[in-house]
Design a protein around this motif. Structure first.
Motif, mmCIF file in Angstrom:
data_model
loop_
_atom_site.group_PDB
_atom_site.id
_atom_site.type_symbol
_atom_site.label_atom_id
_atom_site.label_comp_id
_atom_site.label_asym_id
_atom_site.label_seq_id
_atom_site.Cartn_x
_atom_site.Cartn_y
_atom_site.Cartn_z
ATOM 1 N N LEU A 89 -51.903 -11.134 60.163
ATOM 2 C CA LEU A 89 -53.506 -10.467 60.315
ATOM 3 C C LEU A 89 -54.103 -10.001 59.096
ATOM 4 C CD1 LEU A 89 -53.194 -9.030 64.036
ATOM 5 C CD2 LEU A 89 -54.387 -11.103 63.812
ATOM 6 N N ASN A 90 -55.194 -10.471 58.467
ATOM 7 C CA ASN A 90 -55.919 -9.855 57.103
ATOM 8 C C ASN A 90 -56.572 -9.166 58.017
ATOM 9 O OD1 ASN A 90 -55.228 -12.086 56.061
ATOM 10 N ND2 ASN A 90 -56.819 -13.284 56.188
ATOM 11 N N VAL A 91 -56.132 -7.529 56.826
ATOM 12 C CA VAL A 91 -56.814 -6.200 57.953
ATOM 13 C C VAL A 91 -57.501 -5.248 56.756
ATOM 14 C CG1 VAL A 91 -55.505 -5.960 59.468
ATOM 15 C CG2 VAL A 91 -54.522 -5.422 56.874
ATOM 16 N N THR A 92 -58.975 -5.103 56.806
ATOM 17 C CA THR A 92 -58.246 -3.659 55.592
ATOM 18 C C THR A 92 -58.397 -2.301 56.020
ATOM 19 O OG1 THR A 92 -61.188 -4.949 55.239
ATOM 20 C CG2 THR A 92 -60.720 -1.956 54.632
ATOM 21 N N MET A 93 -57.538 -1.393 55.446
ATOM 22 C CA MET A 93 -56.748 -0.458 55.584
ATOM 23 C C MET A 93 -57.422 0.634 54.954
ATOM 24 S SD MET A 93 -53.041 0.782 54.787
ATOM 25 C CE MET A 93 -52.099 -0.263 55.856
ATOM 26 N N SER A 94 -57.862 1.834 55.256
ATOM 27 C CA SER A 94 -58.659 2.587 55.464
ATOM 28 C C SER A 94 -57.197 4.079 55.160
ATOM 29 C CB SER A 94 -60.109 3.122 55.477
ATOM 30 O OG SER A 94 -59.727 3.811 56.917
ATOM 31 N N VAL A 95 -57.792 4.568 53.912
ATOM 32 C CA VAL A 95 -56.658 6.357 54.406
ATOM 33 C C VAL A 95 -57.771 7.153 54.014
ATOM 34 C CG1 VAL A 95 -54.692 4.764 53.947
ATOM 35 C CG2 VAL A 95 -56.566 6.096 51.486
ATOM 36 N N SER A 96 -56.952 8.571 54.736
ATOM 37 C CA SER A 96 -57.750 10.072 54.378
ATOM 38 C C SER A 96 -56.555 10.999 54.514
ATOM 39 C CB SER A 96 -58.906 9.466 55.467
ATOM 40 O OG SER A 96 -59.406 9.264 55.471
ATOM 41 N N ALA A 97 -56.685 12.135 53.995
ATOM 42 C CA ALA A 97 -55.263 13.605 54.331
ATOM 43 C C ALA A 97 -55.892 13.706 55.759
ATOM 44 C CB ALA A 97 -55.852 13.990 53.519
ATOM 45 N N ALA A 98 -54.588 13.606 56.249
ATOM 46 C CA ALA A 98 -55.143 14.653 57.485
ATOM 47 C C ALA A 98 -53.873 15.750 58.257
ATOM 48 C CB ALA A 98 -54.798 13.604 58.884
ATOM 49 N N THR A 99 -53.861 16.251 59.328
ATOM 50 C CA THR A 99 -52.885 17.091 59.338
ATOM 51 C C THR A 99 -52.433 16.456 61.084
ATOM 52 O OG1 THR A 99 -54.238 18.693 60.204
ATOM 53 C CG2 THR A 99 -53.063 19.497 58.244
ATOM 54 N N TYR A 100 -51.552 16.625 61.840
ATOM 55 C CA TYR A 100 -51.089 15.700 63.030
ATOM 56 C C TYR A 100 -50.203 17.434 63.459
ATOM 57 C CZ TYR A 100 -50.411 13.882 67.456
ATOM 58 O OH TYR A 100 -49.523 13.397 67.859
ATOM 59 N N ASP A 101 -50.057 17.896 64.381
ATOM 60 C CA ASP A 101 -49.183 18.843 64.872
ATOM 61 C C ASP A 101 -48.834 20.181 63.944
ATOM 62 O OD1 ASP A 101 -48.580 19.452 67.572
ATOM 63 O OD2 ASP A 101 -46.602 17.835 67.000
ATOM 64 N N GLN A 142 -53.870 9.686 57.681
ATOM 65 C CA GLN A 142 -54.413 9.215 58.163
ATOM 66 C C GLN A 142 -54.904 7.824 57.957
ATOM 67 O OE1 GLN A 142 -58.525 9.671 59.548
ATOM 68 N NE2 GLN A 142 -57.453 9.713 61.696
ATOM 69 N N ILE A 143 -54.118 6.389 58.636
ATOM 70 C CA ILE A 143 -54.888 5.368 58.109
ATOM 71 C C ILE A 143 -55.410 4.282 58.914
ATOM 72 C CG2 ILE A 143 -52.471 4.899 56.088
ATOM 73 C CD1 ILE A 143 -50.891 3.267 58.870
ATOM 74 N N VAL A 144 -56.093 4.167 58.944
ATOM 75 C CA VAL A 144 -57.208 3.280 60.427
ATOM 76 C C VAL A 144 -56.832 1.199 59.343
ATOM 77 C CG1 VAL A 144 -59.169 2.880 60.956
ATOM 78 C CG2 VAL A 144 -58.806 5.378 60.227
ATOM 79 N N LEU A 145 -56.468 0.547 60.320
ATOM 80 C CA LEU A 145 -56.766 -0.512 60.275
ATOM 81 C C LEU A 145 -58.052 -1.262 61.293
ATOM 82 C CD1 LEU A 145 -53.056 -1.875 60.918
ATOM 83 C CD2 LEU A 145 -54.009 -0.739 58.725
ATOM 84 N N GLN A 146 -58.307 -2.229 60.397
ATOM 85 C CA GLN A 146 -60.028 -3.366 60.796
ATOM 86 C C GLN A 146 -59.207 -4.187 60.619
ATOM 87 O OE1 GLN A 146 -62.882 -1.199 59.113
ATOM 88 N NE2 GLN A 146 -63.278 0.209 61.350
ATOM 89 N N PRO A 147 -59.632 -5.241 61.793
ATOM 90 C CA PRO A 147 -59.521 -6.895 61.307
ATOM 91 C C PRO A 147 -60.181 -7.269 60.331
ATOM 92 C CG PRO A 147 -59.389 -6.672 63.906
ATOM 93 C CD PRO A 147 -60.313 -5.022 63.150
#
Length: 694
Positions: free
Chosen positions: A231-243, A249-254
């Motif tokens: 799948l062709n996607v656009t990946m965006s990234v941001s600094a985050a904390t989890y637990d 954090q990465i977000v994939l959008q088609p």
């Protein structure tokens, strides 16, 4: 920032009003604005704790009908975060250890006022920190829940990564890449979800992100699903904390919207598909919210865990399809009994739950008992076969001091399971309220089961204490007391071991046993030529029992006993809490020619208001006044004025707790009609006091 409330809301358990006022003055002089309430009875404390938020309870360690230990036990049972400080007449290491083990914060001699101020300051500061922590935890839970909900319900495919590995992915992300379980994805590096051509590009992109630290950086790449579909996607990234862990954090959008994918990303239903009730996840989320509300506003609630008795055996008889039909019918039955205002959910194959806020344990107990009875009486028709079912219901209170949702659910489950440990309930079919103190101490003596077993085994005893006419007119009056012989052979009052919220029928059973046995003994005693009258104490539960007067009428006729030989005594606190019922109670009993007495009179803010509604023949002034008149002239004048006012209103007055001869002259001068106490005679099993020898 929440505005700090500078006023200390103080509860005082002390028979002496003067001593209580001294405590209030001490705190005010130490710089604390104080609003105080002096506890007058068991019922008074229960209603007071339900009605508002209190900061501290200071109790005198005296041998009273409602003791400091009783008050502490009630705070523990109701799971209230109210610091408890015991004031003793002198220091005792054993007593201090005992009361702190029971849940108190401290114990100290009553005359050490400087130490008391320090202890109060310490406990109020600790309480403020606990409340602040609960509020912050509540805010944190809400924020985490909102974030989690946003992540789970987001149409965007979102994941958190650390060192190139997945540590979290929402449903959209997993479905986007063709994975069913987060555990599968956690084992897979991000690089493995990209095509070989995109992997090098991804490495350069992440290196640039680390150097620049700009949130929202994007790159176009080709993702590779688990089925090798690309799948062709656009990946965006941001600094985050989890637990609590720093991550990315990465977000994939088609590149093109997928209608089928969007359909799959609809909000997950909160409904149980078989019964149409809420599912377990919805209930647990709502329970967390209710606990947070209780922490913020002290608005109590209640949770009932409904376990189906012998469900697996029944399922084996009717089969899986038959069991599903039964569960559907049961769900409809529960809806009818619980009503629309309560939250009803299916937890598992053999368990349901009812939850409501605001709600107290008694209301939930009544609802649960209604549910239990309805299920027991219902005949389930499963494919032409009749099936009967019972349930065991455990109730846990939701208070400002409640643990997290999972532990609170465990409390209600424990109470449900413990129904089967009760005598006669081995197969279940009962309702039980979880008392935190029962599971944190080894003392199991305060159970309703023990009281009922003692009744069954005839281990109740009646005692009689004379009430003497101070004018020497030779009348024969006694007050009846009941004692229960416990497992150690000691005589105790069964009322002391009865939970404050009931069960109501147990209190009524005790009252009726006492009254019936008293009537029998009095009839026999009067047949020997004695013109004896007995005072009988009744509980708040009997005041509310509409069948009592009819039952009493039958009992009096059977014993051929005149109604005016019995004087029914109502505690002032009960009369005020159930004024309408007490008024009707006294009216119906007076129609049977019985007399009415108000006991513990004078503890209310406006005690004479009670007498406007209840036509009492006798008034027994609260025992605290007996102690006070021996200490101050002001108290003597107060009692004299009270007696005069009562007698002007046609009431006969009684002073209890007369322990020495020194107080008799004062009572005589005050014009008191009757006296009672150990100086005259302790309660005894026989009515053998010589009323002519005065």
């Amino acid at each position: 920032m929440q505005k700090k409330n500078a006023t200390v809301h103080l509860l005082i358990l002390d028979p002496s009003q003067n001593d209580a006022e001294s405590l209030v003055s001490l705190l005010r002089n130490s710089g604390k604005a104080t609003r105080a309430h002096r506890i007058t009875s068991e019922e008074d404390l229960e209603e007071t704790l339900k009605a508002g938020q209190w900061d501290l309870l200071i109790a005198r360690d005296l041998d009273e009908e409602f003791s400091a230990d009783d008050a502490l036990a009630m705070i523990r049972r109701m799971d209230k975060d109210v610091p408890f400080v015991l004031l003793t007449n002198e220091y005792s290491h054993e007593r201090t250890v005992e009361i702190i083990k029971a849940g108190a914060q401290d114990a100290l001699p009553v005359d050490q006022t400087d130490l008391l101020v320090l202890v109060v300051n310490r406990e109020l500061a600790a309480l403020e920190e606990r409340r602040r922590r609960r509020l912050l935890e509540s805010h944190l839970r809400e924020a985490e829940q909102r974030c989690q909900l946003l992540l789970e319900s987001s149409k965007d495919a979102i994941a958190y990564i650390n060192d190139g590995m997945h540590i979290y992915a929402n449903q959209s992300y997993m479905e986007f890449l063709g994975y069913d379980d987060i555990d599968e994805l956690i084992c897979i590096p991000v690089l493995d979800t990209l095509t070989p051509d995109s992997q090098g590009k991804y490495k350069e992109f992440m290196k640039s992100f680390v150097e620049k630290g700009e949130d929202g950086m994007t790159m176009n790449c080709v993702a590779r699903r688990s089925d090798d579909h690309e799948l062709n996607v656009t990946m965006s990234v941001s600094a985050a904390t989890y637990d609590g862990e720093t991550c990315t954090q990465i977000v994939l959008q088609p590149e093109h919207s997928d209608a089928e994918l969007e359909e799959k990303l609809r909000k997950i239903s909160s409904q149980d598909l078989l019964t149409g009730l809420y599912n377990r996840q919805f209930l647990m989320d709502t329970l967390s919210e209710n606990i947070a509300n209780a922490a913020k506003s002290s608005e109590s609630g209640a949770l009932a865990y409904i376990a189906l008795d012998n469900f697996m055996s029944m399922k084996g008889q009717v089969g899986i399809a038959g069991a599903d039909l039964l569960l559907g019918d049961l769900a409809n039955l529960l809806k009818e009994q619980a009503g629309d205002e309560m939250t009803l959910a299916r937890l598992s194959d053999d368990a349901f739950a009812i939850m409501h806020q605001p709600c107290d344990e008694k209301t939930m107990t009544d609802v649960s008992e209604r549910v239990r009875k309805a299920v027991e009486d219902h005949l389930f028709d499963i494919n032409g076969r009749t099936v009967q079912l019972t349930v065991s219901i455990g109730i846990a209170a939701i208070t400002e001091n409640s643990p997290k949702a999972e532990e609170l659910m465990a409390r209600s489950h424990t109470a449900s399971a413990d129904v089967r440990k009760q005598a006669g309930k081995e197969g279940g079919n009962g309702v039980l309220v979880y008392n935190p103190a029962d599971y944190e101490t080894l003392d199991q003596s305060n159970s309703v089961e023990a009281i009922l077993k003692a009744l069954e085994d005839n281990r109740f005893r009646l005692l009689f204490q004379p009430i003497i006419n101070l004018r020497g007119e030779g009348e024969e009056h006694y007050e009846t007391f009941v004692r229960m012989v416990n497992k150690d052979g000691e005589e105790v009052s069964p009322y002391d071991f009865l939970p404050p919220t009931g069960p109501a029928d147990t209190a009524i059973k005790i009252d009726r046993w006492v009254i019936l046995q008293t009537i029998k003994q009095l009839a026999s005693h009067r047949s020997q030529g004695h013109d004896t009258r007995l005072f009988l104490n009744v509980t708040a539960e009997t005041l509310q029992d509409k069948t009592f007067s009819a039952w009493l009428s039958v009992a009096l006729k059977a014993a051929r006993l005149p109604g005016d030989s019995l004087i029914f005594q109502i505690r002032e606190g009960d009369a005020n809490n159930y004024l309408k019922q007490a008024k009707e109670f006294s009216k119906t009993l007076q129609e049977l020619h019985c007399k009415i007495s108000i006991a513990q009179f004078g503890g209310a803010i406006n005690p004479f208001n009670t007498l406007k509604h209840i036509n009492a023949d006798y008034v027994k002034i609260d025992g605290s006044f007996t102690e006070e008149i021996q200490k101050s002239d002001e108290a003597k004048e107060q009692v004299k004025e009270m007696v005069k006012t009562l007698q002007n209103n046609g009431k006969l007055t009684i002073i209890p707790l007369v322990e020495n001869a020194g107080v008799l002259a004062t009572l005589w001068q005050a014009g008191v009609n009757y006296i009672q106490g150990y100086y005259l005679q302790a309660p005894a099993p026989e009515m053998n006091y010589d009323f002519g020898d005065q």
